[in-house]
Design an enzyme around this catalytic site. Structure first.
Site, PDB file in Angstrom:
ATOM      1  N   SER A 140      38.467  34.386  42.898  1.00 29.38           N
ATOM      2  CA  SER A 140      38.428  35.784  42.470  1.00 29.38           C
ATOM      3  C   SER A 140      38.841  35.849  41.002  1.00 29.38           C
ATOM      4  O   SER A 140      38.197  35.228  40.160  1.00 29.38           O
ATOM      5  CB  SER A 140      39.335  36.646  43.364  1.00 29.38           C
ATOM      6  N   THR A 141      39.913  36.539  40.664  1.00 30.46           N
ATOM      7  CA  THR A 141      40.333  36.684  39.268  1.00 30.46           C
ATOM      8  C   THR A 141      40.579  35.312  38.637  1.00 30.46           C
ATOM      9  O   THR A 141      41.346  34.511  39.148  1.00 30.46           O
ATOM     10  CB  THR A 141      41.613  37.522  39.171  1.00 30.46           C
ATOM     11  N   HIS A 175      34.447  36.856  43.906  1.00 30.12           N
ATOM     12  CA  HIS A 175      34.449  38.322  43.911  1.00 30.12           C
ATOM     13  C   HIS A 175      33.824  38.804  42.605  1.00 30.12           C
ATOM     14  O   HIS A 175      34.371  38.588  41.525  1.00 30.12           O
ATOM     15  CB  HIS A 175      35.878  38.858  44.028  1.00 30.12           C
ATOM     16  N   MET A 179      43.387  37.193  43.132  1.00 27.29           N
ATOM     17  CA  MET A 179      44.345  38.110  43.747  1.00 27.29           C
ATOM     18  C   MET A 179      44.124  38.182  45.252  1.00 27.29           C
ATOM     19  O   MET A 179      43.036  37.924  45.752  1.00 27.29           O
ATOM     20  CB  MET A 179      44.181  39.516  43.160  1.00 27.29           C
ATOM     21  N   ASP A 201      42.167  36.767  50.401  1.00 29.90           N
ATOM     22  CA  ASP A 201      40.840  36.506  50.957  1.00 29.90           C
ATOM     23  C   ASP A 201      40.625  34.997  51.034  1.00 29.90           C
ATOM     24  O   ASP A 201      40.896  34.271  50.080  1.00 29.90           O
ATOM     25  CB  ASP A 201      39.771  37.162  50.079  1.00 29.90           C
TER      26      ASP A 201
END
Length: 373
Positions: A195-196, A222, A315, A318
């Protein structure tokens, strides 16, 4: 102590809007504003904020140039605001390559279903990257990848992945008890969730792999729907392996990485000795689109203990439950270490749940995969 923020945008209306939202959160404090990239550099040097929110298209100096110069002079966590178009995606990826940490759509209606939720998302994102302290951009964690020589010709189509055996009792994860390098012939697929900070982390890992990499890879990052085509295209240009945005029915092939399309879900289906991806619409209650857990869960049913699972910077949590299921089936799980993560959320969830067979710094992940070929 409040996270100190500098807001940069050439629109006075947008600057005031962001300032009002951030200052309404007691954990955040806007310490200054700027209307172009040059002003942003001057303000960063003078004010030393924890976070900069940065527009891309501005007069005098654009946001990408400003990011590059800020990272050279006063490394700071930078959150980009981007338009959700193909060109906007390419510019945002350029900004991430220059050192920005993360991005958000500039239109708030693209962030969340209502304005209050969008405000909450913005504040949470600024707060999280601001509290990370030292900037963990590609310059700091080795995420910048040197592009390999261009592909001279597409690699030959690999053999189909054999259908996994019938369900058996879970077995111990391979490579969990010692520090021996992985043997890729023991696996049938590599699954990566991010993600991030993920775009540069994925670039670093995939660029380390040779064109003859013997396994298929499934990537879940993401990312909005308009970004994944440009991101897949960029990775394909930078890497020796092939990378494409996954389409419904794509076959898993050695040396091919399939990127889950933004806004949708990617699952795996194994039938008749062939493994393919299925792309489906996201349910209304699914927070992540695409969702790492959705892909991992389907892979557990398809590959059971024959997957190498890698969870990197991002973050939230998930991927944890999907990794848990894969681990129970006997698959091997790696997590990125805290020191090289932009945000130590998803890998932390794996480590804290006791699911990680190995916790590795980012530069080691691609290196170990390449050495195991």
């Amino acid at each position: 102590m409040a996270v100190r923020v500098l807001v940069v945008d050439d629109s006075g209306f947008f600057r005031r809007r962001i300032v009002d939202i951030l200052n309404a959160d007691p954990s955040l404090e806007v310490v200054g504003t700027a209307s172009n990239g040059q002003e942003a550099i001057d303000q960063v040097i003078a004010l030393k904020p924890d976070v900069v929110t940065m527009d891309i298209e501005m007069p005098v100096m654009d946001g990408i140039t400003a990011v590059r110069r800020i990272m050279a002079r006063q490394p700071t966590a930078i959150l980009m605001f981007s338009s959700l178009t193909f060109e906007g995606a390419k510019a945002t990826l350029d900004a991430l390559e220059a050192g920005a940490v993360d991005f958000l759509p500039k239109r708030f209606e693209d962030i969340a279903r209502d304005q209050q939720e969008a405000r909450d998302v913005l504040c949470r994102r600024v707060r999280t990257i601001g509290r990370r302290g030292a900037v963990r951009s590609g310059r700091d964690n080795g995420a910048r990848a040197t592009a390999p020589a261009p592909k001279s010709a597409p690699p030959a189509t690999g053999r189909p992945i054999a259908q996994p055996p019938a369900a058996t009792a879970p077995r111990a994860s391979r490579g969990s008890g010692d520090r021996a390098p992985p043997v890729l012939r023991d696996f049938k697929v590599v699954l990566i969730g991010t993600s991030t900070g993920g775009p540069l982390a994925l670039q670093k890992v995939l660029a380390a792999l040779p064109a003859h990499f013997p396994l298929p890879l499934l990537l879940v990052q993401h990312m909005p729907a308009s970004f994944t085509p440009a991101f897949a295209q960029r990775l394909d240009q930078l890497c020796n392996i092939r990378v494409k945005e996954a389409e419904d029915g794509d076959a898993l092939q050695p040396g091919l990485a399939l990127l889950a399309p933004g806004g949708q879900q990617m699952q795996v289906e194994c039938r008749g000795g062939q493994s393919r991806v299925r792309i489906t619409e996201s349910a209304a209650d699914q927070h992540y689109r695409p969702c790492v857990d959705v892909t991992f869960n389907s892979a557990a049913a398809c590959f059971r203990g024959d997957a190498l699972v890698i969870v990197m910077t991002g973050m939230g949590a998930d991927g944890r439950e999907g990794a848990r299921l894969l681990k129970r089936c006997g698959s091997t799980v790696w997590a990125q270490d805290e020191a090289t993560c932009v945000v130590y959320g998803m890998p932390a969830a794996i480590a804290e749940a006791g699911l990680a067979d190995r916790i590795l710094p980012l530069p080691q992940i691609g290196k170990l995969l390449a050495e195991a070929c």
